[in-house]
Design a protein around this motif. Structure first.
Motif: not given
Length: 275
Positions: A55-79
């Motif tokens: 709120a008091s800074s010139r710098i702002k947040p843009y993109a959080l890093n990162s959610i990885e390995d999103i493909n071909f997940c097992t149910p446990g990995q997905w949770q």
């Protein structure tokens, strides 16, 4: 374009607090916060303190890093993935951070997956994650990784997937070394095919002149010190009308051993040439 800093660049010797202070000092416009570093930060601080800083800074947040390995997940990995994703969405909403980077799965067997399998799984997963992110007002930036260990490698492949998902809250994150890792950016004109409204994030980095198969993320360099045609990429982005984040992201172990202030200062100087 706006000067951005990705916390991977100094993550071994720095903290969220230090990155914020130094990025403010050296004139960055945006910061890409890492989820693991945020969890460490919240062990000492509250989300209200982070809100107060922005709120008091010139710098702002843009993109959080990162959610990885999103493909071909097992149910446990997905949770497990969903748990981290919800933490990211809650934090993003609280600090007005618009994007979360999502990354395809890495594995030595990924090259065995067919294009059809990867396409079907990717579109399904991105749609599910976008549904989960929608109540928080967060958008997904899908980042292809050029190395053959990842299941979505080329910009063309990633764009096809994102266009098939056909949602305004799902777009792309372009990373210069990941573009280069796929056939040394033989088809640089693929950048021209990305609609401006689908270009959410641009990561800038350079790299050593090494053969594909040897070249890896540890060989990243400050912009202008390697062989990636960054000026051509920048020119294409400028012509497209892209004027959002140009974020320095370096995974170089040698840089991790340096004083974070030295790295953040140098990164700002080197990256400004390409804005």
């Amino acid at each position: 374009m706006k000067l951005g800093f990705n916390e991977a660049t100094c993550m071994k010797r720095s903290t969220v607090e230090q990155d914020l202070a130094l990025c403010e000092k050296y004139g960055y416009d945006y910061i890409e916060l890492r989820l693991d570093m945020l969890k460490d930060y919240f062990a000492r601080h509250t989300v209200k303190e982070l809100q107060s800083f922005f709120a008091s800074s010139r710098i702002k947040p843009y993109a959080l890093n990162s959610i990885e390995d999103i493909n071909f997940c097992t149910p446990g990995q997905w949770q497990k993935l969903l748990d981290l994703f919800r933490f990211g969405c809650e934090t993003a909403q609280a600090i007005a951070n618009p994007y979360i980077i999502v990354v395809p799965t890495m594995g030595d067997d990924m090259y065995l997956k067919t294009q059809s399998e990867v396409f079907d799984d990717s579109t399904e997963v991105l749609d599910k994650l976008a549904d989960a992110a929608k109540p928080y007002g967060v958008k997904l930036a899908f980042e292809p990784i050029g190395d053959r260990r990842w299941c979505v490698r080329s910009l063309e492949q990633a764009l096809e997937i994102v266009q098939a998902v056909h949602r305004p809250d799902v777009g792309l994150a372009l990373d210069s070394i990941n573009l280069f890792l796929y056939n040394r950016l033989e088809n640089i004109d693929a950048v021209d095919d990305v609609p401006l409204e689908k270009l959410f994030v641009y990561h800038i980095d350079d790299c050593e002149d090494l053969p594909l198969g040897v070249l890896d993320h540890c060989h990243r360099l400050f912009p202008g010190e390697g062989v990636i045609p960054l000026a051509k990429i920048s020119e294409k982005l400028h012509k497209k009308g892209y004027d959002e984040i140009c974020s320095i992201e370096l995974f170089r172990p040698a840089y991790w051993e340096l004083d974070p202030e030295e790295v953040i200062r140098t990164a700002a100087q080197k990256t400004r040439h390409f804005l």
